[in-house]
Write a protein that holds these residues in place. Structure first.
Motif, PDB file in Angstrom:
ATOM      1  N   ASP A  60     -34.653 -84.880   9.647  1.00 25.26           N
ATOM      2  CA  ASP A  60     -35.544 -85.060   8.499  1.00 25.26           C
ATOM      3  C   ASP A  60     -36.545 -86.188   8.660  1.00 25.26           C
ATOM      4  OD1 ASP A  60     -33.675 -87.159   6.307  1.00 25.26           O
ATOM      5  OD2 ASP A  60     -32.993 -86.484   8.255  1.00 25.26           O
ATOM      6  N   PHE A  61     -36.205 -87.278   9.360  1.00 24.74           N
ATOM      7  CA  PHE A  61     -37.176 -88.357   9.541  1.00 24.74           C
ATOM      8  C   PHE A  61     -38.414 -87.833  10.263  1.00 24.74           C
ATOM      9  CE2 PHE A  61     -35.033 -92.810   9.244  1.00 24.74           C
ATOM     10  CZ  PHE A  61     -34.715 -92.555   7.924  1.00 24.74           C
ATOM     11  N   THR A  62     -38.186 -87.113  11.351  1.00 25.78           N
ATOM     12  CA  THR A  62     -39.311 -86.582  12.129  1.00 25.78           C
ATOM     13  C   THR A  62     -39.696 -85.187  11.658  1.00 25.78           C
ATOM     14  OG1 THR A  62     -37.697 -85.887  13.779  1.00 25.78           O
ATOM     15  CG2 THR A  62     -38.880 -87.934  14.210  1.00 25.78           C
ATOM     16  N   GLY A  63     -38.793 -84.515  10.954  1.00 26.02           N
ATOM     17  CA  GLY A  63     -39.073 -83.161  10.485  1.00 26.02           C
ATOM     18  C   GLY A  63     -39.975 -83.127   9.273  1.00 26.02           C
ATOM     19  N   HIS A 121     -30.868 -88.207   8.529  1.00 26.12           N
ATOM     20  CA  HIS A 121     -31.317 -89.582   8.759  1.00 26.12           C
ATOM     21  C   HIS A 121     -31.518 -90.399   7.483  1.00 26.12           C
ATOM     22  CE1 HIS A 121     -31.758 -88.721  12.957  1.00 26.12           C
ATOM     23  NE2 HIS A 121     -32.510 -89.766  13.220  1.00 26.12           N
ATOM     24  N   SER A 122     -31.227 -89.808   6.320  1.00 25.36           N
ATOM     25  CA  SER A 122     -31.588 -90.462   5.064  1.00 25.36           C
ATOM     26  C   SER A 122     -30.485 -91.321   4.461  1.00 25.36           C
ATOM     27  CB  SER A 122     -31.989 -89.400   4.029  1.00 25.36           C
ATOM     28  OG  SER A 122     -33.019 -88.606   4.528  1.00 25.36           O
ATOM     29  N   VAL A 123     -29.241 -90.984   4.768  1.00 23.44           N
ATOM     30  CA  VAL A 123     -28.125 -91.660   4.104  1.00 23.44           C
ATOM     31  C   VAL A 123     -27.907 -93.054   4.698  1.00 23.44           C
ATOM     32  CG1 VAL A 123     -26.347 -90.615   5.597  1.00 23.44           C
ATOM     33  CG2 VAL A 123     -25.758 -91.344   3.260  1.00 23.44           C
ATOM     34  N   MET A 147     -26.808 -93.106  10.043  1.00 23.65           N
ATOM     35  CA  MET A 147     -26.466 -94.352   9.363  1.00 23.65           C
ATOM     36  C   MET A 147     -26.715 -95.590  10.217  1.00 23.65           C
ATOM     37  SD  MET A 147     -23.424 -92.948   6.853  1.00 23.65           S
ATOM     38  CE  MET A 147     -23.879 -93.922   5.423  1.00 23.65           C
ATOM     39  N   THR A 148     -25.675 -96.362  10.559  1.00 20.87           N
ATOM     40  CA  THR A 148     -25.883 -97.662  11.220  1.00 20.87           C
ATOM     41  C   THR A 148     -26.652 -97.533  12.526  1.00 20.87           C
ATOM     42  OG1 THR A 148     -23.899 -98.556  10.181  1.00 20.87           O
ATOM     43  CG2 THR A 148     -24.690 -99.683  12.166  1.00 20.87           C
ATOM     44  N   CYS A 149     -26.440 -96.448  13.262  1.00 22.52           N
ATOM     45  CA  CYS A 149     -27.060 -96.309  14.585  1.00 22.52           C
ATOM     46  C   CYS A 149     -28.587 -96.318  14.517  1.00 22.52           C
ATOM     47  CB  CYS A 149     -26.570 -95.032  15.267  1.00 22.52           C
ATOM     48  SG  CYS A 149     -27.127 -94.862  16.967  1.00 22.52           S
ATOM     49  N   ARG A 163     -36.021-102.522  -4.990  1.00 23.89           N
ATOM     50  CA  ARG A 163     -34.825-101.682  -4.831  1.00 23.89           C
ATOM     51  C   ARG A 163     -35.179-100.210  -4.587  1.00 23.89           C
ATOM     52  NH1 ARG A 163     -32.915 -98.627  -9.033  1.00 23.89           N
ATOM     53  NH2 ARG A 163     -30.776 -98.765  -8.254  1.00 23.89           N
ATOM     54  N   ASP A 164     -36.421 -99.831  -4.930  1.00 26.78           N
ATOM     55  CA  ASP A 164     -36.858 -98.446  -4.749  1.00 26.78           C
ATOM     56  C   ASP A 164     -37.745 -98.258  -3.518  1.00 26.78           C
ATOM     57  OD1 ASP A 164     -35.596 -97.551  -7.147  1.00 26.78           O
ATOM     58  OD2 ASP A 164     -37.249 -98.423  -8.305  1.00 26.78           O
ATOM     59  N   PHE A 165     -37.949 -99.324  -2.753  1.00 23.58           N
ATOM     60  CA  PHE A 165     -38.838 -99.206  -1.592  1.00 23.58           C
ATOM     61  C   PHE A 165     -38.291 -98.217  -0.560  1.00 23.58           C
ATOM     62  CE2 PHE A 165     -40.957-103.686  -1.952  1.00 23.58           C
ATOM     63  CZ  PHE A 165     -41.648-103.238  -3.078  1.00 23.58           C
ATOM     64  N   ASN A 166     -36.946 -98.161  -0.434  1.00 25.56           N
ATOM     65  CA  ASN A 166     -36.308 -97.307   0.561  1.00 25.56           C
ATOM     66  C   ASN A 166     -36.733 -97.760   1.971  1.00 25.56           C
ATOM     67  OD1 ASN A 166     -34.800 -95.183   1.696  1.00 25.56           O
ATOM     68  ND2 ASN A 166     -35.443 -93.750   0.125  1.00 25.56           N
ATOM     69  N   SER A 167     -36.711 -96.861   2.943  1.00 29.73           N
ATOM     70  CA  SER A 167     -37.014 -97.234   4.329  1.00 29.73           C
ATOM     71  C   SER A 167     -38.296 -96.544   4.793  1.00 29.73           C
ATOM     72  CB  SER A 167     -35.860 -96.812   5.237  1.00 29.73           C
ATOM     73  OG  SER A 167     -35.749 -95.398   5.239  1.00 29.73           O
ATOM     74  N   TYR A 168     -38.842 -97.043   5.909  1.00 28.72           N
ATOM     75  CA  TYR A 168     -40.005 -96.379   6.503  1.00 28.72           C
ATOM     76  C   TYR A 168     -39.637 -94.956   6.928  1.00 28.72           C
ATOM     77  CZ  TYR A 168     -42.596-100.771   6.683  1.00 28.72           C
ATOM     78  OH  TYR A 168     -43.267-101.915   6.348  1.00 28.72           O
ATOM     79  N   GLY A 169     -38.437 -94.817   7.485  1.00 31.09           N
ATOM     80  CA  GLY A 169     -38.014 -93.494   7.941  1.00 31.09           C
ATOM     81  C   GLY A 169     -38.026 -92.465   6.827  1.00 31.09           C
TER      82      GLY A 169
END
Length: 899
Positions: A92-95, A131-133, A515-517, A715-721
Motif C-alpha cells: 500500500d505505501f508504494t501501491g 505498511h500502514s499499521v 511495523m517496526t522493520c 497526533r493526526d499527521f501520521n507518517s510520510y508512507g
C-alpha cells in the motif's frame, strides 16, 4: 497467445491431463545451448519466446538470451533484452501512488480527447495493504485490536481510495489490511509457480510464474522458484499497462551451498552470513542462483529468508530453482494437488525441475562462490547496515569498538569521558530503572524476512517457553512486539502452545504488517526518550528485520541490530547488547542459579519436530479462504461507483498529482540545463530512506506546516508512507530524514543553503525559493545513490522540487530506473573522479550540455564555474531515452494510449 505472429510457434507442444489440453513452448528443442543455461535465465528465455511478436519483444531478444554465456560481463558487453513478467505485486505505501497515477492518467487521457477506460492493468496486479499499521500499543492483550483500530482511523481515506480502485480497475486484486505482509502472502497464497491461462480454443497455456513488485523485497518469492524482483513504482505501472521491461542481460553468479547447518544455527544466521559474503564479492545488479547439495537441506521458508535479503547483498535476484521441495511446500500451503501434478509435468518437459544432488544438472555460471553451511555461527548485523555481520560471540567487543570509533557505519564517536554515561527514570510500577550505552529499548519480532519462517518463529516460541519456565522476564520499559506476517503464523504459534509464553515476556501480537522493520515502531515512552536525549546515549533496537539504516527504526535508537527472532528475545531479556552470552547469565532461576542463553536455546531438531506437527495445510486453507473479506471496518467502507475518481480538495491523503498538468499530445522540446544550482551535496550510501522517508512527520517540518494549515494536529499527521497519495506532503517530505548529511549545511538534518543569498533553509523552502527565481536544480552525490527500499517518491519528490539532473559516483539499480521514469537525468562521474577529486564545492552554477542525438551511455559535458568535466549518461537503453524524451514513462504511456 497469438501463435500466427510468433516466429517460434513451431515449438509449441501440448499434453493432456484430466481431460484438459495444456500447451507450452518446448524450450529444450529450440537450441542445444538451453541445457547449460542457468535456471533463472531459462525463465527470461521462456517469456521472450512466448511473447515474441517482433514489436514488444523482438526475435533478437530470444537469440540474445539463448546466447547467454558465462563470459558475459556487465559494462563490457552489455546486451539489452525485453522481459514481460507474468504479474505485478504492490504494497500500500508504494501501491497507493500507483493507483493515484492510474486515476490521474484516466483524467489526462479524457482531457486530451481519449477514452479514459483504456487505462487499466493489462498484466494481473495484486496489492496487499501491509505498511500502514504501527506499534502504538504494545505489551497488552488488546494491543492488536487497538493498533488496527487506530490504523483504520488514520488511513480511512487511503483505504476508501484503494477499495474504489479495486472496483474501478479490471485485473486488480486488493488484499485488505490486517491480512499479513505482502511478501509472505505472496509466498503462501498469491504465487502460482506455473501460470495457467485460458486460450480461445479451450486449451490452457502454461508458463513460469514471474513477478515484479514495488517493494525491493519482492525477491523473497525467488525462494519458491518464482523469478521476481523489485522495480520502481513508475516501472511497475508500465508493466501493469502491458509494457515489457527493458533490462540488461545479467551475469549469473552461482552460489554453492554444501554441508548442513549446525544444531544451534538458524536461517537468520545463514542469511546474515550470505549477505556479508556477497556484499564483499560485489554482486550488485547481478543474478545470484543457488545450487549444490546444501540447498536440498533448506526448507522453502529458509530459502525464502535468503532470497528476501537479496537487496541487502545487492543482487537483482537470489534465485532457488524449483525442486520437489518446492512442490511439497505447495502441498503444505494448500495448493491444489491436480495443479501441482500439472506443474510437475510441465517443469519436467521444459527441464525446469531441479535436483540439487545431481551435478550433471548444474548450469555454467559467470562465477561461483561456495559456503559450507556447517561454518555458520549465531550472528547479528549492525549497528547501521544489514551487511555488517557480527558473530554473537564477538558482539560485546564490537559494540565497544563502535562506541569509540569515528562517526560512520561502525562508529558513534562517543568521547572517553562519556563512555560511562547513563540515566535513570521512574516507571509506572513505581521503580527506578537505569539505562546506558547499549541498553535495548526496542525489541521487535517483525518483518517478512523472518516471520514467514516457521523454524525461527517456533524457535522463538520455544525459547520464550524455556525462559518463562526458568523465571526470566523482560524489563517493563523495553518496547517488545510481535507482528506476524500472516494469520498462519498466529495459527501455528497458538496450536503449538507457545503464545502464552511469548505474551508473558511482553511479545503480544500487535498487528499484521511490516511495523517496526519499516520504521512504524511507534512512540517510545517519554521518560525513556528524555533520558536518552539528556545523556546522549547510544541505545539500541533489536529486530528480526532486514533494514537497520540510521534513523529508520526510531529516532532514539542510534544503534539497531538485525537478529533472529530467538536472539531478539534473548537480547530483550538481557536488556543490553553489550553482553557476552557465554560468560554472563541472562538472569537467575527460582533456586538462585544462573541461567545462561545456552540453557534455554532450542536445537534445530527440537524446532523441526514441533514444525512438522503443527504447520499443516488445513491452517493455510482456513486463513486464506477468508483473506479477501477483510475486517468489519473494511466491509462497511462506502466507495464511489464511478470509473473516474472524485478527487476532494479537502483531502490530505489523496490528491491529483501535477505530473500531467501541462501535458500535450506532442513531445516536449529537448534542451540542456543552464545556470542550475546544486540543492544538496551528499556523500556515499544515501538511501531512499534519506531521500523519501516513510516514518513520522516531524512537528517542525514543511510537511507539518502544510498539514497544520489544513487544520490537522500533530497526533493526526501520521507518517510520510501513509500520505504517499498526496504530492504536496511528499514533496515537502523529500530529503526530510533527520540523519541526512548535506555538505552544504552547517548541521545534520533536512536543511540546505540557498547559495545566492547564503540563507540556510529547510530543503523544500530552498527549492521553492529557487523555483520562484526560475533556477533549475541538480544534486551532487557519492556512491550507491538511492540504495535501500524501492520508492517511487524518491524520484517523484526530487522531480517536484525542480531537480533536473543527479551527478553521482554510482547508482542503485532500481533508483536509477525511477529517476529515468520521472525524466530526471542520471549522470555518473567517470571512474576515479568524484566531487572531491574535481574540487566541487556545491556552490557553483552548473551547465549541462545535452546533444539532440542522445545515445545510451554516451559522454555528457558538465561545466561548473569554468570547471569542465565529462560524465557518463546513465540512460542505459534506448527505452530510457524514449521515456526521457516524453518527460517520463507515464507521459509516454498516455501518448501511447492516445495513439
Amino acid at each position: 497467445m497469438s501463435s500466427s505472429a510468433n516466429p517460434f510457434a513451431q515449438f509449441e507442444e501440448s499434453f493432456t491431463k484430466d481431460g484438459n489440453v495444456y500447451k507450452y513452448f518446448d524450450l529444450p528443442s529450440i537450441d542445444s545451448k538451453y541445457d547449460s543455461l542457468p535456471f533463472s535465465i531459462r525463465v527470461l528465455l521462456e517469456s521472450a519466446v512466448r511473447n515474441c511478436d517482433n514489436f514488444h519483444v523482438l526475435e533478437k531478444d530470444v537469440q540474445s538470451i539463448l546466447g547467454w554465456t558465462p563470459g558475459l560481463k556487465q559494462g563490457a558487453n552489455d546486451v539489452e533484452v525485453s522481459f514481460k513478467p507474468a504479474r505485478v505485486i504492490l504494497q500500500d505505501f508504494t501501491g497507493v501512488p500507483a493507483v493515484v497515477d492510474f486515476a490521474a492518467m484516466r483524467d489526462a487521457v479524457r482531457q486530451l480527447g481519449g477514452n479514459p477506460e483504456k487505462i487499466n492493468p493489462i498484466c494481473p496486479a495484486d496489492l496487499v495493504i501491509d505498511h500502514s499499521v504501527q506499534v502504538d500499543f504494545a505489551r497488552t492483550s488488546d494491543a492488536l485490536s487497538k493498533n488496527q483500530s487506530l490504523e483504520f482511523e488514520r488511513n480511512k481515506e487511503r483505504f476508501t481510495f484503494l477499495k474504489w480502485g479495486a472496483k474501478a480497475f479490471d485485473n486488480m486484486l486488493i488484499v485488505p489490511p490486517g491480512s499479513g505482509i505482502v511478501h509472505q502472502v505472496n509466498l503462501e497464497y498469491l504465487a502460482r509457480v506455473v501460470f495457467e491461462s485460458n486460450e480461445a480454443d479451450g486449451s490452457k497455456i502454461l508458463y513460469p510464474d514471474s513477478v515484479v513488485g514495488t517493494d525491493s523485497h519482492t525477491t523473497m518469492i525467488n525462494g519458491l522458484g518464482v523469478l521476481g524482483w523489485g522495480v520502481g513504482g513508475i516501472e511497475a505501472e508500465a508493466v501493469m499497462l502491458g509494457q515489457s521491461i527493458s533490462m540488461l542481460l545479467p551475469e549469473v553468479i552461482g552460489y554453492k551451498l554444501e554441508g548442513k547447518l549446525g544444531p544451534l544455527a538458524t536461517s537468520t544466521d545463514l542469511v546474515l552470513t550470505i549477505t556479508k559474503h556477497l556484499r564483499q564479492l560485489g554482486e550488485v545488479g547481478k543474478f545470484v542462483e543457488f545450487y549444490g547439495p546444501g540447498v536440498a537441506e533448506l526448507s522453502i521458508a529458509d530459502r525464502a529468508t535468503i532470497s528476501n535479503m537479496c537487496p541487502e547483498y545487492g543482487a537483482t535476484v537470489g534465485y532457488f530453482p524449483i525442486d520437489e521441495n518446492t512442490l511439497s511446500y505447495m502441498h503444505q500451503t494448500n495448493r491444489s494437488e491436480k495443479k501441482i501434478d500439472v506443474i510437475r509435468e510441465y517443469l519436467k518437459a521444459t527441464k525446469q525441475l531441479r535436483d540439487y544432488s545431481l551435478e550433471a544438472q548444474d548450469p555454467v555460471y559467470t562465477e561461483s562462490a561456495t559456503l559450507d553451511l556447517s561454518t555458520v555461527v549465531t550472528s547479528v548485523s549492525g549497528p547501521k547496515r544489514p551487511h555488517d555481520r557480527v558473530s554473537v560471540s564477538g558482539m560485546l567487543e564490537d559494540f565497544k569498538s563502535c562506541l569509540i570509533s569515528p562517526v560512520g557505519f561502525k562508529g558513534f564517536a562517543v568521547s572517553p569521558d562519556a563512555l560511562k554515561a547513563s540515566g535513570e527514570f521512574q516507571w509506572d510500577d513505581g521503580k527506578s530503572y537505569k539505562i546506558g550505552h547499549g541498553s535495548v529499548v526496542i525489541a521487535a519480532i517483525t518483518s517478512c524476512t523472518n516471520t514467514s519462517n516457521p523454524s525461527v518463529m517456533l524457535g522463538a516460541g520455544l525459547l520464550a517457553k524455556k525462559a518463562v519456565e526458568k523465571g526470566l522476564n523482560i524489563l517493563p520499559y523495553i518496547k517488545t512486539s510481535l507482528s506476524p506476517g500472516s494469520g498462519v503464523v498466529t495459527y501455528y504459534l497458538r496450536e503449538s502452545g507457545v503464545i502464552p509464553y511469548l505474551e508473558k515476556l511482553g511479545f503480544d501480537i500487535v498487528g499484521y504488517g511490516c511495523m517496526t522493520c519499516i520504521g512504524n515502531s511507534g512512540p517510545l515512552d517519554e521518560n525513556v526518550v528524555n533520558t536518552i536525549e539528556k545523556n546522549g546515549l547510544v541505545c539500541c533496537g533489536v529486530l528480526s528485520g532486514n533494514r537497520n539504516f540510521e534513523g529508520r527504526i526510531h529516532p532514539n535508537t542510534r544503534a539497531n541490530y538485525l537478529a533472529s527472532p530467538l536472539l531478539v528475545i534473548a537480547y530483550a531479556i538481557a536488556g543490553r547488547v553489550d553482553i557476552d552470552f557465554e560468560t554472563e547469565p541472562l538472569g537467575v532461576d527460582s533456586n538462585g542459579g544462573n541461567v545462561f542463553l545456552r540453557d534455554i536455546w532450542p536445537t534445530r531438531s527440537e524446532i523441526q519436530e514441533v514444525e512438522h506437527k503443527h504447520v499443516i495445510p488445513a491452517m493455510f486453507q482456513e486463513v486464506y479462504s477468508k483473506i479477501q473479506l477483510g475486517s468489519q471496518d473494511w466491509q462497511t467502507l462506502q466507495v464511489s461507483e464511478g470509473k473516474l475518481y472524485p478527487w476532494s480538495e479537502a483531502s490530505t491523503y489523496i490528491k491529483r498529482p501535477p505530473f500531467f498538468q501541462d501535458m500535450t499530445r506532442e513531445l516536449p522540446k529537448l534542451s540542456g540545463i543552464a545556470n542550475a544550482r546544486c540543492l544538496l551535496m551528499l556523500g556515499d550510501s544515501v538511501t531512499t530512506d534519506h531521500i523519501s522517508p516513510a516514518g513520522s512527520i516531524a512537528r517542525r517540518s514543511p510537511a507539518a506546516r502544510y498539514l497544520a494549515e489544513r487544520g490537522l494536529t500533530p497526533r493526526d499527521f501520521n507518517s510520510y508512507g501513509s500520505r504517499r497519495g498526496n504530492d504536496a506532503v511528499m514533496a515537502r517530505g523529500t530529503f526530510a530524514n533527520i540523519r541526512l548529511v548535506n555538505k552544504l549545511a552547517s548541521r545534520t538534518g533536512p536543511i540546505t543553503i540557498h547559495v545566492p543569498s547564503g540563507e540556510e533553509l529547510d530543503i523544500f523552502d530552498a527549492a521553492e525559493k529557487y523555483r520562484s527565481e526560475g533556477t533549475p536544480l541538480v544534486l551532487v552525490v557519492g556512491k550507491d545513490y538511492g540504495s535501500g527500499s524501492s520508492r517511487d517518491w524518491a524520484a517523484k519528490g526530487p522531480f517536484l522540487l525542480g531537480i533536473k539532473a543527479v551527478i553521482a559516483e554510482s547508482y542503485e539499480r532500481i533508483h536509477r530506473s525511477n529517476l529515468v521514469g520521472m525524466g530526471i537525468i542520471p549522470l555518473q562521474f567517470l571512474p576515479g573522479q568524484s566531487a572531491e577529486t574535481l574540487k566541487l564545492s556545491g556552490r557553483e552554477t552548473y551547465n549541462i550540455d545535452l546533444p539532440s542525438g542522445l545515445k545510451p551511455g554516451q559522454r555528457i559535458q558538465v561545466e561548473a564555474d569554468g570547471n569542465i568535466f565529462d560524465t557518463t549518461l546513465r540512460f542505459d537503453t534506448e527505452v530510457d531515452i524514449t521515456y526521457f524524451k516524453n518527460g517520463g514513462i507515464l507521459n509516454y504511456m498516455i501518448r501511447k494510449m492516445l495513439d
